[in-house]
Design a protein around this motif. Structure first.
Motif, PDB file in Angstrom:
ATOM      1  N   TYR A 154      46.339  50.777  34.886  1.00 56.50           N
ATOM      2  CA  TYR A 154      45.597  51.627  35.810  1.00 56.50           C
ATOM      3  C   TYR A 154      44.551  50.836  36.584  1.00 56.50           C
ATOM      4  N   GLY A 155      44.058  49.751  35.996  1.00 55.01           N
ATOM      5  CA  GLY A 155      43.154  48.884  36.741  1.00 55.01           C
ATOM      6  C   GLY A 155      43.845  48.203  37.911  1.00 55.01           C
ATOM      7  N   ALA A 156      45.156  47.957  37.766  1.00 55.66           N
ATOM      8  CA  ALA A 156      45.926  47.337  38.843  1.00 55.66           C
ATOM      9  C   ALA A 156      46.385  48.351  39.885  1.00 55.66           C
ATOM     10  N   VAL A 157      46.635  49.594  39.454  1.00 54.33           N
ATOM     11  CA  VAL A 157      47.197  50.623  40.328  1.00 54.33           C
ATOM     12  C   VAL A 157      46.124  51.392  41.084  1.00 54.33           C
ATOM     13  N   LEU A 158      45.058  51.770  40.388  1.00 55.18           N
ATOM     14  CA  LEU A 158      44.038  52.646  40.972  1.00 55.18           C
ATOM     15  C   LEU A 158      42.878  51.808  41.501  1.00 55.18           C
ATOM     16  N   ARG A 159      43.061  51.290  42.693  1.00 59.32           N
ATOM     17  CA  ARG A 159      42.039  50.421  43.256  1.00 59.32           C
ATOM     18  C   ARG A 159      41.867  50.717  44.742  1.00 59.32           C
ATOM     19  N   ASP A 160      40.924  50.038  45.371  1.00 57.48           N
ATOM     20  CA  ASP A 160      40.639  50.232  46.792  1.00 57.48           C
ATOM     21  C   ASP A 160      41.653  49.422  47.596  1.00 57.48           C
ATOM     22  N   TRP A 161      42.764  50.066  47.946  1.00 59.26           N
ATOM     23  CA  TRP A 161      43.844  49.342  48.623  1.00 59.26           C
ATOM     24  C   TRP A 161      43.479  48.965  50.044  1.00 59.26           C
ATOM     25  N   GLU A 162      42.665  49.755  50.697  1.00 59.34           N
ATOM     26  CA  GLU A 162      42.277  49.401  52.066  1.00 59.34           C
ATOM     27  C   GLU A 162      41.447  48.123  52.090  1.00 59.34           C
ATOM     28  N   ALA A 163      40.549  47.963  51.126  1.00 58.14           N
ATOM     29  CA  ALA A 163      39.721  46.753  51.079  1.00 58.14           C
ATOM     30  C   ALA A 163      40.581  45.528  50.798  1.00 58.14           C
ATOM     31  N   LEU A 164      41.546  45.660  49.874  1.00 57.68           N
ATOM     32  CA  LEU A 164      42.419  44.526  49.579  1.00 57.68           C
ATOM     33  C   LEU A 164      43.296  44.201  50.786  1.00 57.68           C
ATOM     34  N   ALA A 165      43.746  45.217  51.499  1.00 60.18           N
ATOM     35  CA  ALA A 165      44.549  44.981  52.701  1.00 60.18           C
ATOM     36  C   ALA A 165      43.779  44.158  53.725  1.00 60.18           C
ATOM     37  N   ASP A 166      42.489  44.438  53.862  1.00 59.31           N
ATOM     38  CA  ASP A 166      41.666  43.678  54.815  1.00 59.31           C
ATOM     39  C   ASP A 166      41.580  42.211  54.407  1.00 59.31           C
ATOM     40  N   GLU A 167      41.429  41.950  53.105  1.00 56.13           N
ATOM     41  CA  GLU A 167      41.362  40.558  52.660  1.00 56.13           C
ATOM     42  C   GLU A 167      42.693  39.845  52.864  1.00 56.13           C
ATOM     43  N   MET A 168      43.775  40.499  52.505  1.00 55.81           N
ATOM     44  CA  MET A 168      45.091  39.869  52.601  1.00 55.81           C
ATOM     45  C   MET A 168      45.502  39.621  54.046  1.00 55.81           C
ATOM     46  N   ALA A 169      44.908  40.359  54.979  1.00 53.77           N
ATOM     47  CA  ALA A 169      45.208  40.154  56.392  1.00 53.77           C
ATOM     48  C   ALA A 169      44.860  38.734  56.839  1.00 53.77           C
ATOM     49  N   ARG A 170      43.903  38.095  56.155  1.00 56.90           N
ATOM     50  CA  ARG A 170      43.541  36.713  56.510  1.00 56.90           C
ATOM     51  C   ARG A 170      44.728  35.776  56.292  1.00 56.90           C
ATOM     52  N   LEU A 171      45.382  35.921  55.137  1.00 56.75           N
ATOM     53  CA  LEU A 171      46.522  35.044  54.864  1.00 56.75           C
ATOM     54  C   LEU A 171      47.710  35.398  55.752  1.00 56.75           C
ATOM     55  N   LYS A 172      47.933  36.662  55.999  1.00 54.07           N
ATOM     56  CA  LYS A 172      49.025  37.060  56.888  1.00 54.07           C
ATOM     57  C   LYS A 172      48.865  36.403  58.256  1.00 54.07           C
ATOM     58  N   GLU A 173      47.648  36.406  58.782  1.00 49.45           N
ATOM     59  CA  GLU A 173      47.408  35.813  60.094  1.00 49.45           C
ATOM     60  C   GLU A 173      47.754  34.329  60.099  1.00 49.45           C
ATOM     61  N   ILE A 174      47.398  33.617  59.019  1.00 53.64           N
ATOM     62  CA  ILE A 174      47.690  32.184  58.924  1.00 53.64           C
ATOM     63  C   ILE A 174      49.189  31.951  58.858  1.00 53.64           C
ATOM     64  N   LEU A 175      49.894  32.732  58.033  1.00 49.96           N
ATOM     65  CA  LEU A 175      51.340  32.545  57.886  1.00 49.96           C
ATOM     66  C   LEU A 175      52.084  32.923  59.163  1.00 49.96           C
ATOM     67  N   ASP A 176      51.655  33.993  59.821  1.00 47.56           N
ATOM     68  CA  ASP A 176      52.316  34.401  61.063  1.00 47.56           C
ATOM     69  C   ASP A 176      52.231  33.323  62.132  1.00 47.56           C
ATOM     70  N   ALA A 177      51.116  32.595  62.143  1.00 47.18           N
ATOM     71  CA  ALA A 177      50.916  31.553  63.150  1.00 47.18           C
ATOM     72  C   ALA A 177      51.499  30.212  62.721  1.00 47.18           C
ATOM     73  N   GLY A 178      51.899  30.096  61.458  1.00 43.87           N
ATOM     74  CA  GLY A 178      52.327  28.811  60.916  1.00 43.87           C
ATOM     75  C   GLY A 178      53.804  28.518  61.112  1.00 43.87           C
ATOM     76  N   SER A 179      54.133  27.238  60.893  1.00 46.83           N
ATOM     77  CA  SER A 179      55.517  26.779  61.017  1.00 46.83           C
ATOM     78  C   SER A 179      56.062  26.212  59.716  1.00 46.83           C
ATOM     79  N   GLU A 180      55.228  25.506  58.949  1.00 42.38           N
ATOM     80  CA  GLU A 180      55.729  24.862  57.730  1.00 42.38           C
ATOM     81  C   GLU A 180      54.747  25.066  56.588  1.00 42.38           C
ATOM     82  N   VAL A 181      55.292  25.391  55.437  1.00 38.90           N
ATOM     83  CA  VAL A 181      54.518  25.525  54.211  1.00 38.90           C
ATOM     84  C   VAL A 181      54.893  24.390  53.279  1.00 38.90           C
ATOM     85  N   ARG A 182      53.886  23.833  52.612  1.00 36.31           N
ATOM     86  CA  ARG A 182      54.127  22.843  51.569  1.00 36.31           C
ATOM     87  C   ARG A 182      53.382  23.276  50.319  1.00 36.31           C
TER      88      ARG A 182
END
Length: 368
Positions: A154-182
């Motif tokens: 329940y600690g994993a399920v019942l959380r502030d999903w909007e706040a986590l979505a805002d944080e994860m958007a940082r990595l999404k932006e980097i990956l969307d703009a990227g070409s190669e991962v190592r």
């Protein structure tokens, strides 16, 4: 009934699946998920949705698969029609025995998966969400007492999903703009292309192209022929009822050329032999849910754990692909997880995004 079960149901129906009045819903219920199913059914009724509930038992599947001759009819029309007509598909996990299908032959399992590709496609066209109800079997698999395990879930399920979505958007932006991962870590040096791919901010809602509750990862689909190098997976996994430890894969031109595992390497072999796409990567995922702080031997949680990276053999998700581009196709999608909290780095286009499990925007990040 525990109030947290009702809250879990509300999050699943409202935040995750976004169910509306008149939606046709198929709900698959595992043996141990009865209480959650009752709570979800009440929420669906309250919203005026139309419900068909099915029994998603691993023990029933075992009995069927072990008795069958392995010559499966492709996409049985009655089941295909169910999902083709559905708006939403909910999968409530939580069985009595996490190894219930361990003695099903690998070739039979693979044949059954291949015969159901059309059904799988129809399910994927719905607003589908998978979740899990905490059971004693899952607590035992995680090596935990039942009450602490429930607190963990329940600690994993019942959380502030909007706040986590805002944080994860940082990595999404980097990956969307990227070409190669190592990815560089113990026994790991793997490069792969993510050129023109779309990363998914997996915030536990279909509104984010996310289909797991809990979630908390950012994932994308590597270019199928791009993976080069070696990768070591030190997080143990139960795959098709068997525990696989310390697996490793070697890639050339995107295809697995060598593999092994400390325990049950034959399970990995069965996966790789499913079809041609099973030898290529369909997903690169980065765990970002810091509320998941331990390995539980359950992919729904473990792949989202902060400080991990996972790679999936097999099918790529369409949400990660630009229009008109086909991703890796396979009857399987099997995740393998690596712990990145040791001496490691995750690079995008030569820039370190995460070192030793810490992102560059987090406290404690070491630039070099």
């Amino acid at each position: 009934m525990d109030d947290r079960v009702r809250e879990h149901a509300r999050v699943l129906v409202d935040w995750s699946a976004r169910v509306e009045a008149g939606d046709d819903v198929v709900m698959s219920v595992a043996e141990g998920a009865h209480d959650l199913a009752v709570a979800v059914a009440a929420e669906l009724g309250d919203r005026g949705a139309n419900l068909v509930a099915t029994y998603g038992s691993d023990e029933v599947s075992r009995a069927y698969l072990r008795a069958h001759d392995g010559d499966f009819e492709a996409d049985p029309a009655h089941e295909l029609a169910l999902y083709e007509a559905a708006d939403v598909a909910l999968f409530l996990g939580g069985g009595r025995n996490t190894a219930a299908t361990a003695d099903v032959a690998g070739d039979v399992r693979a044949a059954h998966s291949r015969a159901r590709e059309g059904i799988r496609e129809a399910r994927m066209e719905t607003d589908w969400v998978s979740t899990v109800h905490p059971t004693r079997a899952l607590a035992q698999q995680a090596g935990m007492a039942y009450e602490p395990y429930r607190e963990f879930v329940y600690g994993a399920v019942l959380r502030d999903w909007e706040a986590l979505a805002d944080e994860m958007a940082r990595l999404k932006e980097i990956l969307d703009a990227g070409s190669e991962v190592r990815i560089v870590a113990e026994r790991t040096d793997l490069s792969l292309s993510i050129e023109d791919r779309v990363a998914v901010n997996s915030a536990a809602s279909v509104a984010y192209d996310s289909h797991n509750l809990p979630s908390g990862e950012v994932f994308t689909a590597p270019v199928a022929d791009s993976a080069e190098g070696d990768v070591f997976f030190d997080v143990p996994m139960t795959i098709n009822g068997h525990r696989v430890r310390d697996a490793h894969l070697t890639f050339a031109d995107g295809e697995v050329t060598d593999f092994g595992a400390e325990t049950n390497p034959e399970v990995l072999a069965d996966v790789l032999e499913t079809d041609a796409g099973a030898r290529r990567l369909g997903e690169l995922g980065v765990g970002m849910n810091r509320g998941i702080d331990r390995v539980t031997d359950n992919i729904l949680f473990d792949e989202k754990m902060g400080g991990t990276v996972h790679l999936a053999l097999g099918r790529a998700y369409d949400a990660c692909l630009p229009d008109g581009v086909a991703g890796n196709d396979s009857a399987v999608h099997v995740d393998l997880i690596a712990d990145m909290t040791g001496d490691s780095r995750f690079e995008v286009d030569g820039e370190v995004v995460q070192r030793n499990g810490v992102f560059r925007w987090e406290d404690g990040f070491e630039a070099e």
